[in-house]
Design a protein around this motif. Structure first.
Motif, PDB file in Angstrom:
ATOM      1  N   VAL A  64      34.016  43.762  48.142  1.00 11.92           N
ATOM      2  CA  VAL A  64      35.196  43.801  49.015  1.00 11.92           C
ATOM      3  C   VAL A  64      36.174  42.686  48.651  1.00 11.92           C
ATOM      4  CG1 VAL A  64      36.027  43.671  51.403  1.00 11.92           C
ATOM      5  CG2 VAL A  64      33.906  44.881  50.888  1.00 11.92           C
ATOM      6  N   ALA A  65      35.658  41.529  48.216  1.00 15.11           N
ATOM      7  CA  ALA A  65      36.531  40.427  47.806  1.00 15.11           C
ATOM      8  C   ALA A  65      37.455  40.859  46.671  1.00 15.11           C
ATOM      9  CB  ALA A  65      35.689  39.224  47.384  1.00 15.11           C
ATOM     10  N   VAL A  66      36.896  41.557  45.692  1.00 13.63           N
ATOM     11  CA  VAL A  66      37.717  42.043  44.579  1.00 13.63           C
ATOM     12  C   VAL A  66      38.665  43.144  45.053  1.00 13.63           C
ATOM     13  CG1 VAL A  66      37.674  43.065  42.270  1.00 13.63           C
ATOM     14  CG2 VAL A  66      35.879  41.453  42.953  1.00 13.63           C
ATOM     15  N   ILE A  67      38.166  44.013  45.923  1.00 17.02           N
ATOM     16  CA  ILE A  67      39.024  45.082  46.467  1.00 17.02           C
ATOM     17  C   ILE A  67      40.252  44.496  47.147  1.00 17.02           C
ATOM     18  CG2 ILE A  67      39.164  46.836  48.289  1.00 17.02           C
ATOM     19  CD1 ILE A  67      36.277  47.606  47.612  1.00 17.02           C
ATOM     20  N   ARG A  68      40.037  43.466  47.962  1.00 15.96           N
ATOM     21  CA  ARG A  68      41.155  42.890  48.705  1.00 15.96           C
ATOM     22  C   ARG A  68      42.162  42.201  47.791  1.00 15.96           C
ATOM     23  NH1 ARG A  68      42.486  45.355  52.505  1.00 15.96           N
ATOM     24  NH2 ARG A  68      43.939  43.638  52.843  1.00 15.96           N
ATOM     25  N   LEU A  69      41.724  41.786  46.610  1.00 20.35           N
ATOM     26  CA  LEU A  69      42.638  41.159  45.659  1.00 20.35           C
ATOM     27  C   LEU A  69      43.526  42.191  44.979  1.00 20.35           C
ATOM     28  CD1 LEU A  69      43.582  38.644  44.050  1.00 20.35           C
ATOM     29  CD2 LEU A  69      41.752  39.168  42.405  1.00 20.35           C
ATOM     30  N   ILE A  70      42.980  43.358  44.661  1.00 22.11           N
ATOM     31  CA  ILE A  70      43.698  44.305  43.809  1.00 22.11           C
ATOM     32  C   ILE A  70      44.270  45.506  44.554  1.00 22.11           C
ATOM     33  CG2 ILE A  70      42.245  43.678  41.843  1.00 22.11           C
ATOM     34  CD1 ILE A  70      40.769  46.333  42.218  1.00 22.11           C
ATOM     35  N   ILE A  71      43.899  45.724  45.807  1.00 22.43           N
ATOM     36  CA  ILE A  71      44.295  46.951  46.498  1.00 22.43           C
ATOM     37  C   ILE A  71      45.812  47.019  46.659  1.00 22.43           C
ATOM     38  CG2 ILE A  71      44.027  45.938  48.809  1.00 22.43           C
ATOM     39  CD1 ILE A  71      42.939  48.698  49.691  1.00 22.43           C
ATOM     40  N   PRO A  72      46.428  48.160  46.294  1.00 25.70           N
ATOM     41  CA  PRO A  72      47.877  48.320  46.498  1.00 25.70           C
ATOM     42  C   PRO A  72      48.205  48.455  47.988  1.00 25.70           C
ATOM     43  CG  PRO A  72      47.035  49.874  44.840  1.00 25.70           C
ATOM     44  CD  PRO A  72      45.844  49.297  45.557  1.00 25.70           C
TER      45      PRO A  72
ATOM     46  N   VAL B 109      49.720  37.274  56.411  1.00 28.72           N
ATOM     47  CA  VAL B 109      50.692  36.602  55.537  1.00 28.72           C
ATOM     48  C   VAL B 109      50.799  37.277  54.173  1.00 28.72           C
ATOM     49  CG1 VAL B 109      50.283  34.408  56.692  1.00 28.72           C
ATOM     50  CG2 VAL B 109      49.001  34.952  54.608  1.00 28.72           C
ATOM     51  N   VAL B 110      50.038  38.358  53.961  1.00 32.38           N
ATOM     52  CA  VAL B 110      50.026  39.123  52.701  1.00 32.38           C
ATOM     53  C   VAL B 110      49.742  38.194  51.520  1.00 32.38           C
ATOM     54  CG1 VAL B 110      51.176  40.904  51.352  1.00 32.38           C
ATOM     55  CG2 VAL B 110      51.792  40.586  53.748  1.00 32.38           C
ATOM     56  N   ASN B 111      48.538  37.647  51.504  1.00 33.18           N
ATOM     57  CA  ASN B 111      48.113  36.749  50.425  1.00 33.18           C
ATOM     58  C   ASN B 111      46.785  37.243  49.865  1.00 33.18           C
ATOM     59  OD1 ASN B 111      47.164  34.600  48.815  1.00 33.18           O
ATOM     60  ND2 ASN B 111      48.269  33.090  50.046  1.00 33.18           N
ATOM     61  N   PRO B 112      46.810  38.058  48.799  1.00 33.48           N
ATOM     62  CA  PRO B 112      45.574  38.614  48.248  1.00 33.48           C
ATOM     63  C   PRO B 112      44.600  37.561  47.740  1.00 33.48           C
ATOM     64  CG  PRO B 112      47.489  39.801  47.406  1.00 33.48           C
ATOM     65  CD  PRO B 112      48.002  38.591  48.119  1.00 33.48           C
ATOM     66  N   TRP B 113      45.120  36.463  47.213  1.00 31.88           N
ATOM     67  CA  TRP B 113      44.218  35.433  46.688  1.00 31.88           C
ATOM     68  C   TRP B 113      43.475  34.732  47.811  1.00 31.88           C
ATOM     69  CZ3 TRP B 113      42.786  35.226  41.832  1.00 31.88           C
ATOM     70  CH2 TRP B 113      43.609  35.812  40.853  1.00 31.88           C
ATOM     71  N   LEU B 114      44.151  34.517  48.938  1.00 28.16           N
ATOM     72  CA  LEU B 114      43.467  33.958  50.103  1.00 28.16           C
ATOM     73  C   LEU B 114      42.410  34.933  50.610  1.00 28.16           C
ATOM     74  CD1 LEU B 114      43.216  31.704  52.217  1.00 28.16           C
ATOM     75  CD2 LEU B 114      45.014  32.853  53.545  1.00 28.16           C
ATOM     76  N   ASP B 115      42.712  36.226  50.547  1.00 29.90           N
ATOM     77  CA  ASP B 115      41.745  37.249  50.948  1.00 29.90           C
ATOM     78  C   ASP B 115      40.525  37.228  50.032  1.00 29.90           C
ATOM     79  OD1 ASP B 115      41.042  39.123  52.799  1.00 29.90           O
ATOM     80  OD2 ASP B 115      42.605  40.560  52.290  1.00 29.90           O
ATOM     81  N   LEU B 116      40.764  37.036  48.745  1.00 27.79           N
ATOM     82  CA  LEU B 116      39.649  36.918  47.799  1.00 27.79           C
ATOM     83  C   LEU B 116      38.746  35.746  48.174  1.00 27.79           C
ATOM     84  CD1 LEU B 116      38.271  37.645  45.033  1.00 27.79           C
ATOM     85  CD2 LEU B 116      39.844  35.986  44.001  1.00 27.79           C
ATOM     86  N   VAL B 117      39.349  34.624  48.509  1.00 23.89           N
ATOM     87  CA  VAL B 117      38.572  33.445  48.908  1.00 23.89           C
ATOM     88  C   VAL B 117      37.808  33.714  50.196  1.00 23.89           C
ATOM     89  CG1 VAL B 117      38.743  31.048  49.688  1.00 23.89           C
ATOM     90  CG2 VAL B 117      40.082  31.820  47.722  1.00 23.89           C
ATOM     91  N   ALA B 118      38.467  34.394  51.153  1.00 25.86           N
ATOM     92  CA  ALA B 118      37.838  34.661  52.452  1.00 25.86           C
ATOM     93  C   ALA B 118      36.580  35.507  52.287  1.00 25.86           C
ATOM     94  CB  ALA B 118      38.838  35.353  53.376  1.00 25.86           C
ATOM     95  N   TRP B 119      36.714  36.653  51.614  1.00 24.65           N
ATOM     96  CA  TRP B 119      35.546  37.508  51.408  1.00 24.65           C
ATOM     97  C   TRP B 119      34.550  36.864  50.450  1.00 24.65           C
ATOM     98  CZ3 TRP B 119      33.482  41.598  53.752  1.00 24.65           C
ATOM     99  CH2 TRP B 119      34.275  42.305  54.658  1.00 24.65           C
TER     100      TRP B 119
END
Length: 240
Positions: free
Chosen positions: A34-42, A189-199
């Protein structure tokens, strides 16, 4: 042959070691996917149709990663709850009440992502695909709410459970506790990299729970199989 030897011969096979190892392996896989998904998902801009049309490969990778995520998140959660139930049974029940329904509802979101890619593949206009995505979100509003509340609150409670039961180092339990609230902030805040860190923090916490599972004795993990007589009668019944 002695009576005790007969009982041992006809006892069920003890699978506790195998289930512990399997559970430990499964725990971090789902959150890591899911961490990778949240980074790349359109869809971060809100125009899902245009983003998927511009990069359909990313959406295909999302759906590919969703397969191991969907098949490991729930077993991993059950394993984590099994690990904590003897230490903090009430807190474990509350954690399960949020986390399990949350992960179950995630399947609806994966179905929506599939529909968006399918609509793009058959040539629908990006604006129409975006309208389709919005309509799906509206129709699955309840399931989406269960997912959002369930997995965020459930992970917070899992972090508290890990802290209070001393299932992992305190700093790791804190990272697990704050991981999904951080995920919510990343979405706002629409920050995929922060989402990657979170998951990623969720995956790290589950990894530590997996290590703790490997170090747990079979007797603490689960009850042994019941022994039975050659006739199939449980050994406990023969002693009454």
């Amino acid at each position: 042959m002695s009576g005790s030897a007969l009982v041992a011969r006809h006892a069920g096979r003890d699978m506790r070691t195998a289930t512990r190892i399997c559970s430990a392996v499964l725990m971090p896989i789902g959150p890591a996917c899911v961490a990778v998904i949240r980074l790349i998902i359109p869809g971060g801009s809100g125009d899902v149709g245009a983003e998927v049309a511009a990069n359909p490969g990313a959406q295909r990778l999302v759906l590919l990663l969703a397969i191991p995520a969907l098949f490991t998140l729930l077993p991993g959660a059950f394993a984590a709850l099994r690990l904590g139930r003897r230490h903090r049974p009430t807190l474990t029940v509350w954690t399960a009440a949020f986390l399990i329904p949350g992960y179950l509802a995630m399947t609806v979101l994966a179905a929506g992502d599939t529909a968006v890619l399918a609509a793009t593949d058959i040539g629908l206009e990006p604006a129409t695909v975006t309208r389709l995505s919005d309509e799906i979100l509206g129709l699955t509003l309840f399931e989406g709410l269960v997912f959002v509340v369930g997995h965020i609150v459930g992970t917070v409670l899992l972090g508290v459970l890990a802290w209070r039961a001393r299932l992992m180092p305190r700093w790791t339990a804190i990272l697990l506790l704050v991981s999904q609230p951080t995920h919510l902030v990343a979405i706002v805040v629409v920050n995929p990299w922060l989402d990657l860190v979170a998951w990623g923090c969720t995956a790290l916490g589950m990894l530590f729970l997996g290590v703790r599972t490997l170090r747990t004795s079979n007797d603490e993990w689960d009850l042994p199989p019941l022994s039975s007589s050659p006739s199939g009668e449980p050994a406990d019944a023969r002693s009454t």
